[in-house]
Scaffold this motif. Structure first.
Motif, PDB file in Angstrom:
ATOM      1  N   ILE A 219      64.916  73.145  10.934  1.00  0.00           N
ATOM      2  CA  ILE A 219      65.210  74.494  10.466  1.00  0.00           C
ATOM      3  C   ILE A 219      66.222  75.132  11.405  1.00  0.00           C
ATOM      4  CG2 ILE A 219      64.266  76.755   9.915  1.00  0.00           C
ATOM      5  CD1 ILE A 219      61.593  75.456   9.346  1.00  0.00           C
ATOM      6  N   ASP A 220      67.354  75.537  10.843  1.00  0.00           N
ATOM      7  CA  ASP A 220      68.392  76.255  11.585  1.00  0.00           C
ATOM      8  C   ASP A 220      68.482  77.678  11.049  1.00  0.00           C
ATOM      9  OD1 ASP A 220      69.210  74.151  13.233  1.00  0.00           O
ATOM     10  OD2 ASP A 220      70.521  73.345  11.683  1.00  0.00           O
ATOM     11  N   VAL A 221      68.622  78.624  11.949  1.00  0.00           N
ATOM     12  CA  VAL A 221      68.755  80.024  11.539  1.00  0.00           C
ATOM     13  C   VAL A 221      69.948  80.643  12.257  1.00  0.00           C
ATOM     14  CG1 VAL A 221      66.294  80.313  11.076  1.00  0.00           C
ATOM     15  CG2 VAL A 221      67.178  80.818  13.344  1.00  0.00           C
ATOM     16  N   ARG A 222      70.570  81.597  11.603  1.00  0.00           N
ATOM     17  CA  ARG A 222      71.646  82.369  12.219  1.00  0.00           C
ATOM     18  C   ARG A 222      71.499  83.824  11.775  1.00  0.00           C
ATOM     19  NH1 ARG A 222      71.798  78.153  14.177  1.00  0.00           N
ATOM     20  NH2 ARG A 222      73.587  76.806  14.668  1.00  0.00           N
ATOM     21  N   TYR A 223      71.770  84.723  12.716  1.00  0.00           N
ATOM     22  CA  TYR A 223      71.821  86.151  12.393  1.00  0.00           C
ATOM     23  C   TYR A 223      73.072  86.730  13.028  1.00  0.00           C
ATOM     24  CZ  TYR A 223      71.032  91.127  12.315  1.00  0.00           C
ATOM     25  OH  TYR A 223      71.201  92.475  12.118  1.00  0.00           O
ATOM     26  N   ARG A 224      73.884  87.407  12.220  1.00  0.00           N
ATOM     27  CA  ARG A 224      75.097  88.035  12.731  1.00  0.00           C
ATOM     28  C   ARG A 224      75.106  89.498  12.300  1.00  0.00           C
ATOM     29  NH1 ARG A 224      80.958  85.589  11.406  1.00  0.00           N
ATOM     30  NH2 ARG A 224      80.128  83.912  12.721  1.00  0.00           N
ATOM     31  N   PRO A 225      75.094  90.427  13.264  1.00  0.00           N
ATOM     32  CA  PRO A 225      75.108  91.842  12.910  1.00  0.00           C
ATOM     33  C   PRO A 225      76.458  92.267  12.367  1.00  0.00           C
ATOM     34  CG  PRO A 225      75.277  91.592  15.279  1.00  0.00           C
ATOM     35  CD  PRO A 225      75.051  90.221  14.715  1.00  0.00           C
ATOM     36  N   ALA A 226      76.458  93.362  11.628  1.00  0.00           N
ATOM     37  CA  ALA A 226      77.695  93.895  11.063  1.00  0.00           C
ATOM     38  C   ALA A 226      78.586  94.423  12.167  1.00  0.00           C
ATOM     39  CB  ALA A 226      77.381  94.989  10.054  1.00  0.00           C
ATOM     40  N   SER A 227      79.877  94.529  11.833  1.00  0.00           N
ATOM     41  CA  SER A 227      80.842  95.037  12.803  1.00  0.00           C
ATOM     42  C   SER A 227      80.961  96.545  12.764  1.00  0.00           C
ATOM     43  CB  SER A 227      82.229  94.433  12.521  1.00  0.00           C
ATOM     44  OG  SER A 227      82.659  94.770  11.211  1.00  0.00           O
ATOM     45  N   ARG A 228      80.421  97.195  11.717  1.00  0.00           N
ATOM     46  CA  ARG A 228      80.532  98.643  11.629  1.00  0.00           C
ATOM     47  C   ARG A 228      79.775  99.292  12.772  1.00  0.00           C
ATOM     48  NH1 ARG A 228      79.109  99.432   5.228  1.00  0.00           N
ATOM     49  NH2 ARG A 228      80.886  98.322   4.392  1.00  0.00           N
ATOM     50  N   GLU A 229      80.295 100.439  13.208  1.00  0.00           N
ATOM     51  CA  GLU A 229      79.713 101.103  14.360  1.00  0.00           C
ATOM     52  C   GLU A 229      78.265 101.483  14.133  1.00  0.00           C
ATOM     53  OE1 GLU A 229      82.660 101.551  13.220  1.00  0.00           O
ATOM     54  OE2 GLU A 229      84.100 101.627  14.846  1.00  0.00           O
ATOM     55  N   ILE A 230      77.931 101.963  12.930  1.00  0.00           N
ATOM     56  CA  ILE A 230      76.563 102.397  12.693  1.00  0.00           C
ATOM     57  C   ILE A 230      75.884 101.591  11.596  1.00  0.00           C
ATOM     58  CG2 ILE A 230      77.035 104.763  13.395  1.00  0.00           C
ATOM     59  CD1 ILE A 230      76.934 105.446  10.345  1.00  0.00           C
ATOM     60  N   HIS A 231      76.598 100.632  11.032  1.00  0.00           N
ATOM     61  CA  HIS A 231      76.029  99.870   9.927  1.00  0.00           C
ATOM     62  C   HIS A 231      75.118  98.777  10.495  1.00  0.00           C
ATOM     63  CE1 HIS A 231      76.812  97.975   5.718  1.00  0.00           C
ATOM     64  NE2 HIS A 231      75.584  97.775   6.123  1.00  0.00           N
ATOM     65  N   VAL A 232      73.956  99.204  10.973  1.00  0.00           N
ATOM     66  CA  VAL A 232      72.940  98.270  11.444  1.00  0.00           C
ATOM     67  C   VAL A 232      71.830  98.283  10.407  1.00  0.00           C
ATOM     68  CG1 VAL A 232      71.301  97.724  13.261  1.00  0.00           C
ATOM     69  CG2 VAL A 232      73.514  98.701  13.833  1.00  0.00           C
ATOM     70  N   GLY A 233      71.645  97.192   9.740  1.00  0.00           N
ATOM     71  CA  GLY A 233      70.722  97.195   8.622  1.00  0.00           C
ATOM     72  C   GLY A 233      69.425  96.484   8.894  1.00  0.00           C
ATOM     73  N   GLY A 234      68.749  96.139   7.811  1.00  0.00           N
ATOM     74  CA  GLY A 234      67.430  95.534   7.918  1.00  0.00           C
ATOM     75  C   GLY A 234      67.402  94.093   7.480  1.00  0.00           C
ATOM     76  N   ASP A 235      68.495  93.345   7.630  1.00  0.00           N
ATOM     77  CA  ASP A 235      68.482  91.917   7.308  1.00  0.00           C
ATOM     78  C   ASP A 235      67.558  91.182   8.279  1.00  0.00           C
ATOM     79  OD1 ASP A 235      70.563  92.868   5.740  1.00  0.00           O
ATOM     80  OD2 ASP A 235      71.715  91.022   5.921  1.00  0.00           O
ATOM     81  N   TRP A 236      66.832  90.209   7.761  1.00  0.00           N
ATOM     82  CA  TRP A 236      65.993  89.407   8.652  1.00  0.00           C
ATOM     83  C   TRP A 236      65.765  88.015   8.076  1.00  0.00           C
ATOM     84  CZ3 TRP A 236      63.170  91.958   4.853  1.00  0.00           C
ATOM     85  CH2 TRP A 236      62.041  91.294   4.341  1.00  0.00           C
ATOM     86  N   TYR A 237      65.320  87.131   8.962  1.00  0.00           N
ATOM     87  CA  TYR A 237      64.878  85.802   8.555  1.00  0.00           C
ATOM     88  C   TYR A 237      63.526  85.544   9.209  1.00  0.00           C
ATOM     89  CZ  TYR A 237      66.217  84.402  13.266  1.00  0.00           C
ATOM     90  OH  TYR A 237      66.315  84.319  14.632  1.00  0.00           O
ATOM     91  N   ASP A 238      62.819  84.572   8.686  1.00  0.00           N
ATOM     92  CA  ASP A 238      61.575  84.130   9.315  1.00  0.00           C
ATOM     93  C   ASP A 238      61.328  82.692   8.887  1.00  0.00           C
ATOM     94  OD1 ASP A 238      59.369  84.224  10.900  1.00  0.00           O
ATOM     95  OD2 ASP A 238      58.213  85.628   9.665  1.00  0.00           O
ATOM     96  N   ALA A 239      60.734  81.933   9.765  1.00  0.00           N
ATOM     97  CA  ALA A 239      60.391  80.541   9.473  1.00  0.00           C
ATOM     98  C   ALA A 239      59.197  80.181  10.343  1.00  0.00           C
ATOM     99  CB  ALA A 239      61.570  79.620   9.753  1.00  0.00           C
ATOM    100  N   VAL A 250      61.714  82.676   4.963  1.00  0.00           N
ATOM    101  CA  VAL A 250      62.002  83.950   4.302  1.00  0.00           C
ATOM    102  C   VAL A 250      63.354  84.465   4.767  1.00  0.00           C
ATOM    103  CG1 VAL A 250      61.202  86.316   3.881  1.00  0.00           C
ATOM    104  CG2 VAL A 250      59.536  84.508   4.333  1.00  0.00           C
ATOM    105  N   VAL A 251      64.103  85.070   3.867  1.00  0.00           N
ATOM    106  CA  VAL A 251      65.203  85.960   4.243  1.00  0.00           C
ATOM    107  C   VAL A 251      65.029  87.229   3.433  1.00  0.00           C
ATOM    108  CG1 VAL A 251      66.856  84.163   4.901  1.00  0.00           C
ATOM    109  CG2 VAL A 251      66.808  85.006   2.546  1.00  0.00           C
ATOM    110  N   GLY A 252      65.417  88.352   4.018  1.00  0.00           N
ATOM    111  CA  GLY A 252      65.269  89.616   3.319  1.00  0.00           C
ATOM    112  C   GLY A 252      66.267  90.637   3.810  1.00  0.00           C
ATOM    113  N   ASP A 253      66.369  91.710   3.051  1.00  0.00           N
ATOM    114  CA  ASP A 253      67.315  92.774   3.372  1.00  0.00           C
ATOM    115  C   ASP A 253      66.686  94.102   2.978  1.00  0.00           C
ATOM    116  OD1 ASP A 253      69.431  94.440   3.829  1.00  0.00           O
ATOM    117  OD2 ASP A 253      70.812  93.470   2.444  1.00  0.00           O
TER     118      ASP A 253
END
Length: 441
Positions: A219-239, A250-253
């Motif tokens: 299982i490989d996972v990657r998470y990359r945050p947005a480049s926007r100054e305040i656009h920090v969202g609720g994306d996530w993964y779980d395994a 799981v992946v979700g947003d």
């Protein structure tokens, strides 16, 4: 309208009403955010994407001396009269608003002189404004409205001018003082945004833990945050591994782009993980139970989620895949022979929208060498392109990359599809069924 100014309006269309007396033991009601908006001290306007005024607060009305009926329902610049000499600067404000609508990024304008009508027809009163244009996102993450904030900084400008008149050195000192003051104001604003973003990223980093590596799977996972100054969202993964020995990914947003969305993501992820671990229920049933639990705990979570359970290996190394989608993009299955398939089935409602219908499961058989991909929309969605077109192309891109870079598939996908900074968070999970004898790889 004419230049005759009506008496200052004391109440906007959304002025707060007197709250009813209530028993302190009763359950607190949700706050009236329209009343909050009306009561804010800084002048603000809520705009539709076409720059029609949806709402204004009392501070904005009192600043201009206009009633709400002069502005609401009309284009922003039609609601009041401005000096023709300021037309170019007004156009800059409009251009800024349209830029925010297109990019989803806050825009802070340097002080602009835009005069207001004087007491006598044909006269003007000098005014300088520090303006901020802020995007408002809808449930899909698109900009659905704009908040325009205007702060009167005329006194600051006049003080700088007076200092220059009294200073033998001339305008230099005044300009420096003015720049320092404005720089400090902008700096504090940016520091506040930076603190919010850092807090959200730290929260996400603490929650998005490394995945387990069950026997026979990688299982490989990657998470990359947005480049926007305040656009920090609720994306996530779980395994993680279930008590039955199956793997659950799981992946979700979570809807939203702030610290609150990141915090809600953490709560939702924890609830789903706890429900799934010691349960023999299917992914669809786990999604339904998660929704009921978060509602009962009063966690206001609306999210898209894709959840999949990979069964234990059979005699030939095959594994049963069971998955369900709650408003999320369909998984992609890369077969050992290099063919990639979009697992597009019935897509159920988002998590948290509040209906009683049950979600449905879908099944497929995974063979040794197959790779399952779960991802959030930031990986493939692009401005100006239909999502349907991006989805149809995605399996072809996976096939092309797999032919030359199967071992580093997730990194190659990110490099190919998101070569530069992204406007949205990205979560990506790849589950590979290892051939017999490769379990320790």
């Amino acid at each position: 309208m004419t230049n005759d100014r009506p008496p200052p309006a004391r109440r906007s269309a959304t002025s707060p009403r007197r709250p009813r007396d209530r028993d302190p033991q009763t359950t607190l009601v949700a706050p009236d955010y329209r009343a909050v908006f009306a009561a804010l001290s800084a002048p603000k306007v809520l705009l539709a994407p076409d720059l029609t005024v949806l709402d204004v607060n009392d501070a904005y009305l009192e600043m201009l001396g206009l009633p709400a009926t002069s502005l609401v329902g009309r284009p922003l610049n039609d609601g009041f009269t401005f000096n023709p000499d300021d037309e170019g600067r007004v156009d800059r404000v409009v251009a800024s608003l349209r830029h925010v609508l297109q990019t989803g990024r806050i825009d802070l304008l340097e002080p602009l002189r835009i005069d207001v009508p004087g007491d006598l027809p044909g006269t003007w009163v000098e005014r300088h404004w520090l303006m901020t244009n802020i995007p408002v996102f809808d449930a899909s993450g698109r900009v659905s409205a704009l908040v325009h904030r205007a702060e009167d900084v005329t006194d600051i400008v006049h003080c700088s001018q007076q200092a220059a008149a009294d200073d033998h050195v001339g305008w230099g000192t005044a300009v420096v003082d003015h720049a320092l003051h404005l720089g400090s104001t902008v700096g504090r604003f940016q520091e506040s945004l930076d603190r919010e973003r850092r807090a959200a990223l730290q929260l996400q980093d603490s929650i998005l833990t490394p995945p387990v590596q069950p026997d026979g799977l990688r299982i490989d996972v990657r998470y990359r945050p947005a480049s926007r100054e305040i656009h920090v969202g609720g994306d996530w993964y779980d395994a993680f591994e279930l008590s039955c020995g199956c793997a659950f990914v799981v992946v979700g947003d979570v809807v939203g782009h702030d610290v609150s969305a990141a915090a809600t993501m953490g709560q939702l992820r924890g609830v789903m993980r706890g429900i799934a671990y010691d349960s023999d229920e299917s992914p669809a049933a786990i999604l339904d139970r998660t929704e009921r639990t978060t509602k009962g705990l009063r966690v206001a979570a609306v999210a898209t989620v894709a959840a999949a359970r990979i069964g234990r290996a059979g005699p030939a190394g095959d594994r049963e895949l069971t998955w369900a989608c709650a408003g999320h993009l369909p998984p992609v299955l890369l077969r050992a022979d290099g063919h990639a398939e979009l697992l597009e089935r019935h897509n159920d409602r988002l998590l948290g929208v509040g209906t009683d219908s049950r979600r449905s499961d879908h099944t497929a058989l995974l063979h040794p060498g197959d790779v399952l991909l779960l991802y959030t929309d930031g990986l493939i969605e692009r401005r100006g392109e239909r999502l349907r077109d991006a989805l149809r192309r995605f399996p072809l891109v996976v096939e092309e990359i797999a032919r030359s870079s199967r071992e580093g598939l997730v990194d190659a996908l990110l490099a190919r599809l998101v070569p530069q900074a992204s406007e949205d968070d990205i979560a990506l999970v790849a589950v590979e069924v290892l051939p017999s004898g490769d379990a320790a790889r």
